[in-house]
Enzyme design. Structure first.
Site, short mmCIF file in Angstrom:
data_model
loop_
_atom_site.label_atom_id
_atom_site.label_comp_id
_atom_site.label_asym_id
_atom_site.label_seq_id
_atom_site.Cartn_x
_atom_site.Cartn_y
_atom_site.Cartn_z
N GLU A 21 -34.09 1.92 61.70
CA GLU A 21 -34.66 0.79 60.95
C GLU A 21 -33.89 0.50 59.66
O GLU A 21 -34.15 -0.53 59.02
CB GLU A 21 -36.13 1.08 60.62
N GLY A 90 -45.59 -3.80 65.89
CA GLY A 90 -46.16 -4.39 67.10
C GLY A 90 -46.71 -5.77 66.76
O GLY A 90 -47.38 -5.94 65.74
N MET A 200 -47.31 1.26 60.65
CA MET A 200 -47.91 2.52 60.22
C MET A 200 -47.62 2.88 58.75
O MET A 200 -47.88 4.01 58.35
CB MET A 200 -47.45 3.65 61.16
N GLU A 201 -47.08 1.95 57.98
CA GLU A 201 -46.72 2.30 56.59
C GLU A 201 -47.02 1.23 55.53
O GLU A 201 -47.30 1.56 54.37
CB GLU A 201 -45.19 2.61 56.50
N ASP A 224 -42.57 -4.84 70.00
CA ASP A 224 -43.50 -4.72 71.13
C ASP A 224 -44.73 -5.52 70.79
O ASP A 224 -44.85 -6.03 69.67
CB ASP A 224 -43.85 -3.23 71.35
N1 ADE Z 1 -44.53 0.01 65.13
C1 ADE Z 1 -43.92 -0.65 66.12
N2 ADE Z 1 -44.79 -0.90 67.13
C2 ADE Z 1 -45.98 -0.38 66.75
C3 ADE Z 1 -47.24 -0.29 67.36
N3 ADE Z 1 -47.45 -0.81 68.57
N4 ADE Z 1 -48.23 0.34 66.69
C4 ADE Z 1 -48.02 0.86 65.46
N5 ADE Z 1 -46.83 0.83 64.84
C5 ADE Z 1 -45.81 0.21 65.48
#
Ligand code: ADE
Length: 263
Positions: A21, A90, A200-201, A224
């Site tokens: 990243e 995501g 997540m951050e 995704d």
């Molecule tokens: N980072 C990238 N894709 C993610 C997902 N589906 N859930 C949480 N963090 C992510």
């Protein structure tokens, strides 16, 4: 010291969760300047100049605690004047597609729930659920994303077999979970209908920056759509293309920052 006479610019803190990243940022910094690497709290902080801008670049690793600890160190041990996070996410918003870019203007921890003691999502005793990115920094980051798409978007569209990537701005939600099922992402959409992306951050960084009054901005490329395909989509996006996005966006953002007069 009188701030108007200051000539040495304080550095920008740049962080990501995973090496892919960060794109070529550390290699470019090494090529451009004498990099000093400082280990602090089991993380390596690379101090130098990249694309003309003084920076401290580091890997936080995954999750809100890691992000909060790293952001705190950037502020207190490295005296950064702002924090930028780059990485993947995501897609959650109905129009957000894989390959699009999301700039977080507002951030919220979707897994924080101390109800019934406090409203769901609210950080107890801080009285806030939504944390604002610095809107000027976010606008500069979004402008760099737009230039990146204008100049490199056609090649990316060919890679994905889709239309040009879109740049979205708005709510990014964070939690200590990799969201990877249709039911989980539907539940997030139902509860937080304005959410564009999940990661997540980001909200942990925004909370720490709020508490210390340091500007921050978060940019995420959509790897995704947080459904059952998310693990495979995430893994291939990360290895194949995430670095191309970060490299292209950060180069444009940092070059523009280096042109700005020192604060
Ligand atoms: N980072 C990238 N894709 C993610 C997902 N589906 N859930 C949480 N963090 C992510």
């Amino acid at each position: 010291m009188n701030p108007t006479t200051r000539t040495v610019a304080r550095p920008l803190g740049v962080l990501a969760a995973l090496p892919e990243e960060l794109g070529d940022l550390i290699a470019t910094m090494r090529a451009e300047s004498g990099v000093k690497t400082v280990t602090h709290g089991r993380r390596d902080y690379h101090v130098g100049t990249v694309h003309g801008a003084p920076c401290v670049v580091t890997l936080a690793r995954i999750g809100k605690v890691a992000a909060a600890a790293t952001t705190s160190a950037l502020i207190h041990a490295f005296d950064v004047d702002a924090v930028v996070f780059t990485g993947v996410a995501g897609g959650v918003g109905p129009h957000v597609r894989i390959g699009d870019i999301v700039v977080g203007e507002t951030l919220l921890q979707h897994d924080l729930d101390a109800s019934p003691l406090f409203p769901r999502f609210e950080v107890p005793l801080l009285g806030m659920a939504r944390f604002s990115a610095d809107l000027r920094l976010a606008a500069q980051l979004a402008a760099a994303c737009e230039r990146f798409v204008a100049e490199e978007g056609a090649a990316l569209a060919a890679h994905f077999g889709t239309a040009l990537p879109q740049v979205h701005r708005g709510l990014v939600i964070s939690g200590d979970q990799f969201v990877a099922s249709a039911s989980a992402v539907e539940a997030l959409r139902a509860t937080l209908p304005d959410a564009l992306a999940v990661e997540m951050e980001g909200a942990a960084i925004a909370q720490v920056c709020h508490e210390y009054e340091v500007p921050c901005a978060i940019v995420r490329t959509v790897s995704d759509t947080a459904d059952d395909h998310a693990p495979t989509s995430f893994a291939s996006f990360l290895t194949e293309i995430a670095g191309t996005y970060s490299t292209g966006i950060l180069r444009r953002f940092l070059e523009a920052r280096a042109e700005e007069p020192a604060a």
